[in-house]
Design a protein around this motif. Structure first.
Motif, PDB file in Angstrom:
ATOM      1  N   VAL A  50      41.718  -7.612  13.322  1.00  0.00           N
ATOM      2  CA  VAL A  50      41.880  -6.526  12.349  1.00  0.00           C
ATOM      3  C   VAL A  50      43.238  -6.615  11.668  1.00  0.00           C
ATOM      4  CG1 VAL A  50      42.102  -4.021  12.110  1.00  0.00           C
ATOM      5  CG2 VAL A  50      40.220  -4.977  13.424  1.00  0.00           C
ATOM      6  N   ILE A  51      44.244  -7.115  12.391  1.00  0.00           N
ATOM      7  CA  ILE A  51      45.567  -7.281  11.777  1.00  0.00           C
ATOM      8  C   ILE A  51      45.473  -8.203  10.565  1.00  0.00           C
ATOM      9  CG2 ILE A  51      47.885  -8.246  12.133  1.00  0.00           C
ATOM     10  CD1 ILE A  51      47.717  -7.211  15.023  1.00  0.00           C
ATOM     11  N   GLY A  52      44.606  -9.218  10.637  1.00  0.00           N
ATOM     12  CA  GLY A  52      44.397 -10.085   9.482  1.00  0.00           C
ATOM     13  C   GLY A  52      43.874  -9.301   8.293  1.00  0.00           C
ATOM     14  N   MET A  53      42.904  -8.428   8.531  1.00  0.00           N
ATOM     15  CA  MET A  53      42.367  -7.599   7.461  1.00  0.00           C
ATOM     16  C   MET A  53      43.437  -6.667   6.903  1.00  0.00           C
ATOM     17  SD  MET A  53      39.107  -4.985   7.572  1.00  0.00           S
ATOM     18  CE  MET A  53      39.788  -3.969   8.878  1.00  0.00           C
ATOM     19  N   LEU A  54      44.241  -6.110   7.786  1.00  0.00           N
ATOM     20  CA  LEU A  54      45.265  -5.174   7.350  1.00  0.00           C
ATOM     21  C   LEU A  54      46.382  -5.869   6.583  1.00  0.00           C
ATOM     22  CD1 LEU A  54      45.435  -2.905  10.534  1.00  0.00           C
ATOM     23  CD2 LEU A  54      43.957  -2.742   8.528  1.00  0.00           C
ATOM     24  N   CYS A  55      46.718  -7.083   7.001  1.00  0.00           N
ATOM     25  CA  CYS A  55      47.708  -7.861   6.240  1.00  0.00           C
ATOM     26  C   CYS A  55      47.207  -8.116   4.824  1.00  0.00           C
ATOM     27  CB  CYS A  55      47.998  -9.188   6.936  1.00  0.00           C
ATOM     28  SG  CYS A  55      49.003  -9.048   8.431  1.00  0.00           S
TER      29      CYS A  55
ATOM     30  N   ILE B 251      45.237  -6.127   3.161  1.00  0.00           N
ATOM     31  CA  ILE B 251      45.373  -4.863   2.438  1.00  0.00           C
ATOM     32  C   ILE B 251      46.820  -4.663   1.980  1.00  0.00           C
ATOM     33  CG2 ILE B 251      45.162  -2.362   2.620  1.00  0.00           C
ATOM     34  CD1 ILE B 251      42.918  -2.773   4.617  1.00  0.00           C
ATOM     35  N   VAL B 252      47.770  -5.079   2.817  1.00  0.00           N
ATOM     36  CA  VAL B 252      49.183  -4.907   2.494  1.00  0.00           C
ATOM     37  C   VAL B 252      49.621  -5.843   1.375  1.00  0.00           C
ATOM     38  CG1 VAL B 252      51.533  -5.145   3.380  1.00  0.00           C
ATOM     39  CG2 VAL B 252      49.787  -4.066   4.795  1.00  0.00           C
ATOM     40  N   VAL B 253      49.245  -7.104   1.473  1.00  0.00           N
ATOM     41  CA  VAL B 253      49.757  -8.130   0.562  1.00  0.00           C
ATOM     42  C   VAL B 253      48.970  -8.189  -0.746  1.00  0.00           C
ATOM     43  CG1 VAL B 253      50.111 -10.613   0.267  1.00  0.00           C
ATOM     44  CG2 VAL B 253      50.670  -9.514   2.452  1.00  0.00           C
ATOM     45  N   SER B 254      47.656  -7.989  -0.667  1.00  0.00           N
ATOM     46  CA  SER B 254      46.798  -8.267  -1.824  1.00  0.00           C
ATOM     47  C   SER B 254      47.084  -7.420  -3.060  1.00  0.00           C
ATOM     48  CB  SER B 254      45.328  -8.137  -1.423  1.00  0.00           C
ATOM     49  OG  SER B 254      44.985  -9.122  -0.479  1.00  0.00           O
ATOM     50  N   PRO B 255      47.335  -6.091  -2.937  1.00  0.00           N
ATOM     51  CA  PRO B 255      47.590  -5.340  -4.173  1.00  0.00           C
ATOM     52  C   PRO B 255      48.787  -5.856  -4.959  1.00  0.00           C
ATOM     53  CG  PRO B 255      47.102  -3.850  -2.356  1.00  0.00           C
ATOM     54  CD  PRO B 255      47.271  -5.211  -1.756  1.00  0.00           C
ATOM     55  N   ALA B 256      49.904  -6.116  -4.265  1.00  0.00           N
ATOM     56  CA  ALA B 256      51.085  -6.632  -4.964  1.00  0.00           C
ATOM     57  C   ALA B 256      50.811  -8.014  -5.543  1.00  0.00           C
ATOM     58  CB  ALA B 256      52.269  -6.688  -4.001  1.00  0.00           C
ATOM     59  N   LEU B 257      50.131  -8.857  -4.773  1.00  0.00           N
ATOM     60  CA  LEU B 257      49.800 -10.190  -5.260  1.00  0.00           C
ATOM     61  C   LEU B 257      48.840 -10.123  -6.440  1.00  0.00           C
ATOM     62  CD1 LEU B 257      49.984 -13.259  -4.968  1.00  0.00           C
ATOM     63  CD2 LEU B 257      48.182 -13.131  -3.216  1.00  0.00           C
ATOM     64  N   GLY B 258      47.860  -9.218  -6.341  1.00  0.00           N
ATOM     65  CA  GLY B 258      46.921  -9.050  -7.441  1.00  0.00           C
ATOM     66  C   GLY B 258      47.609  -8.590  -8.719  1.00  0.00           C
TER      67      GLY B 258
END
Length: 401
Positions: free
Chosen positions: A139-144, A146-153
């Motif tokens: 789940v930490i992978g999924m949460l990472c 969520i954390v990284v993807s918006p800024a990267l997007g």
């Protein structure tokens, strides 16, 4: 002869990536929704349907693919799903209208769901009685993501337009196919020839739902994720449209909020064996409810602001980081003989909460932040209430296998 799959760090990293694929597919494109509507000449807010159909397909697909993997194996279902994902993502990149994009997005959700449900079933296959901490790590992978993807997007949209985040998702899924082919052998050592049949599936699901504890975990997961999804889906219009943030600023802000999810998951990983999944879900859903109500009260008393909206949501995401892995562990671990089925239903419950939340958000949207804030608080409070109404009075750690 079946060769058992050993728990390794490499396999765990792969499962973390597979668990993250659905969130990568959603979070990366959120900062590009406004640009997508403009390019497709679609009405404002219509892109929210692309999020809702994805989570609907993502959830419904797990009800089928989970039990089917109990019959056919995890590996063929996983590879087939990833190939469907790649085809659907290619269609999204070539779409000429919002309706076509939404159709491709639904197919992408169906392909992506295989990654999540298979990852959870594989953890139960391989780690067995130690599946709780391992599930928390995945789940930490999924949460990472969520954390990284918006800024990267947000950064990708600025550099390459609305197609850039989707293209990154395509390459990530392609890399997953290659790694699965090279690293993962079949882990389901006891294929059930009756699993996957309609009568068997329905009977098994009904049997699962007779368990009061399972119902408590499934509903709490659904409502908790619904509370978080209201903010995930609605925050772009609020932060960018009402508060004046740029797409990259919005991405950084959302990433900072959801970073607390990782803290919740780390707490779960370290304490789930000692406290048991039900106790951790109880702590987590209480934090979710407090954060949701605090967000609503702050909005009503002080008005809309970046800090007033963001700071209470940290409590929601911290609690959500506990609820997500602990509820899945509490549902899947006692059901080793039908791990795919149990994992599939929990994935369905999670996405059902998001789907209902997204539909309500789209229906209640009035151009203000009220609908998002109200739904966040309502889902959070109902999650807390239902968990404590359905939760058995006494649940010991020793009840886990």
């Amino acid at each position: 002869m079946h060769t058992s799959v050993k728990p390794t760090r490499q396999l765990l990293v792969l499962l973390m990536a597979l668990t993250a694929l659905g969130e990568i597919s959603t979070q990366l494109i959120i900062p590009s929704l406004s640009a997508l509507e403009w390019v497709m000449a679609a009405k404002p807010g219509s892109s929210l349907l692309a999020l809702s159909v994805f989570v609907a397909a993502f959830g419904l697909g797990q009800l089928i693919l989970g039990p089917l993997s109990d019959r056919l194996g995890r590996r063929p279902i996983l590879l087939a799903g990833l190939l469907v994902y790649l085809a659907a993502t290619s269609w999204m990149l070539l779409a000429n209208s919002m309706g076509e994009f939404i159709g491709a997005r639904a197919l992408q959700g169906l392909g992506a769901c295989s990654a999540l449900v298979m990852a959870r079933a594989i953890v139960r296959d391989v780690w067995q009685a130690q599946a709780g901490p391992a599930l928390a790590v995945t789940v930490i992978g999924m949460l990472c993501a969520i954390v990284v993807s918006p800024a990267l997007g947000g950064l990708l949209v600025r550099l390459g337009g609305w197609q850039a985040p989707i293209l990154l998702g395509f390459f990530i899924a392609g890399a997953m196919v290659l790694v699965v082919l090279g690293l993962y052998r079949e882990s389901n050592a006891a294929l059930d020839p009756h699993a996957g049949r309609l009568t068997t599936v329905v009977s098994n699901y009904l049997d699962l739902l007779k368990d009061r504890s399972f119902r408590a975990l499934a509903l709490t997961l659904a409502l908790t994720y619904g509370a978080m999804f209201a903010v995930i889906a609605g925050s772009s219009a609020v932060y960018i449209g009402l508060l004046g943030l740029s797409p990259s600023q919005y991405g950084i802000t959302l990433s900072a909020i959801v970073a607390a999810l990782i803290g919740g998951a780390l707490f779960t990983r370290r304490n789930i064996t000692r406290l048991g999944p039900h106790k951790i879900v109880s702590i987590g859903v209480t934090l979710v409810a407090l954060g949701g109500i605090a967000t609503l009260v702050t909005h009503q008393v002080l008005g809309l602001s970046v800090l007033g909206l963001s700071l209470p949501q940290v409590l929601v995401t911290l609690g959500g980081g506990m609820v997500l892995p602990a509820s899945v562990a509490g549902a899947v671990m006692p059901n080793a003989h039908r791990a795919g089925l149990a994992a599939g239903f929990m994935g369905f419950a999670q996405m059902a909460g998001a789907t209902v939340s997204g539909i309500l958000l789209s229906t209640l949207q009035d151009g203000s932040a009220w609908a998002m804030v109200f739904l966040n608080a309502s889902f959070a409070f109902v999650a807390w209430s239902i968990f404590h109404l359905l939760q058995p009075q006494r649940r010991s750690v020793s009840a886990l296998p």
